[in-house]
Design an enzyme around this catalytic site. Structure first.
Site, PDB file in Angstrom:
ATOM      1  CB  CYS B  88      59.592  17.413  86.464  1.00 12.11           C
ATOM      2  SG  CYS B  88      59.923  16.899  88.226  1.00 12.11           S
ATOM      3  CB  CYS B  91      59.043  12.806  89.925  1.00 10.64           C
ATOM      4  SG  CYS B  91      58.842  14.156  90.902  1.00 10.64           S
ATOM      5  CB  SER B  92      55.671  13.539  86.855  1.00 10.64           C
ATOM      6  OG  SER B  92      55.399  13.316  88.078  1.00 10.64           O
ATOM      7  CB  CYS B  93      57.307  19.324  89.572  1.00 16.58           C
ATOM      8  SG  CYS B  93      57.878  18.168  90.936  1.00 16.58           S
TER       9      CYS B  93
END
Lengths: 101, 185
Positions: B88, B91-93
């Site tokens: 991602c 961000c941090s999906c």
């Protein structure tokens, strides 16, 4: 790039994570909007740790709450001061409660 | 943080019990073992593999693994010709329902940029060296679409049960930064 598999290193990290998810499930926070807010906070972060990651998460959460008018800045700073006062007034080992201040 | 919590709870927007339940779920209940069961079933049941191809979100939900943000799931099939890996960049999906919360490296700036700019180098740091003839495809997750990589089924596992196969499926193999474990002979 390897580390033990712990989702959180401290209770506050779990807490802010779960509050964000709860707010989303309550229909108050769109997840795409959240991803963008978190992405903005992570953009200039180079430290690799849960502490740094959830600090960015917390900053994004505060930004979103203020921007969406869910919380206002004065209220946040008043309550923050109250919590700090409560923490100072609470004997070590006791749970910190707002009423302790 | 406590201040934000006080405000949200005070306004009735967030229920402290719900918060505790969410923490318990992600600390103790949801993790890569869910994804490993999906992969093992995809390896052993042709119908389920087809269902994953047709509509991964529904197929995965049918196993009781539902996303919290109504995100759309897609599965990526690794083959000897194509190796898929997931990042991602924003961000941090991450597919929480099948993998739990992401490891620290997945959320880090170096991985988020280098997975795109030098995926083979990143793979080699994870101990994965692919033949030059294998194409590497990098997929960028979003708030709406999350990916689950189905690693190549290891040789020598013909006739294995789904349960035994699931033990070969590592978290990293489902992100695409690893391969399934080889059977111990």
């Amino acid at each position: 790039m390897r580390e033990p598999d712990r989702p959180f290193d401290a209770p506050w990290q779990a807490q802010v994570f779960a509050m964000t998810v709860a707010l989303n499930e309550a229909g108050q926070l769109d997840w795409s909007r959240w991803a963008e807010a978190l992405g903005t906070q992570l953009a200039d972060q180079s430290e690799v740790s849960n502490d740094a990651y959830y600090s960015a998460w917390l900053a994004a959460f505060e930004t979103v709450l203020l921007e969406d008018g869910i919380a206002d800045a004065g209220q946040v700073s008043d309550l923050t001061a109250q919590w700090h006062a409560a923490a100072r007034a609470t004997p070590h080992g006791q749970p910190i409660e707002l009423g302790n201040a | 943080m406590r201040a934000l919590e006080t405000i949200l709870v005070g306004k009735g927007l967030v229920d402290p019990a719900a918060v505790d339940l969410i923490i318990d779920t992600y600390e103790n209940k949801v993790g890569p073992r869910n994804g490993a069961q999906v992969v093992a079933r995809a390896w052993t049941e042709a119908d389920f593999a087809q269902a994953l191809r047709d509509d991964a979100t529904t197929a995965i939900e049918s196993m009781g693994f539902a996303g919290r943000q109504a995100e759309h799931m897609e599965v990526l099939w690794n083959t000897p010709d194509t190796h898929n890996m997931v990042v991602c960049t924003l961000c941090s999906c991450y597919p929480w329902a099948v993998l739990g919360l992401p490891p620290v490296w997945y959320k880090s700036a170096p991985y988020r940029s280098r997975a795109v700019s030098e995926p083979r180098k990143v793979l080699s740091e994870f101990g994965v060296t692919l033949p030059e003839s294998t194409k590497v495809k990098v997929w960028d997750s979003t708030a709406e679409v999350r990916y689950l990589v189905i690693p190549v089924r290891p040789e020598g596992t013909e006739g294995w049960s789904a349960e035994a196969l699931a033990d070969l499926v590592t978290r990293d193999s489902m992100i695409g930064t690893g391969l399934a474990k080889e059977p111990v002979t």
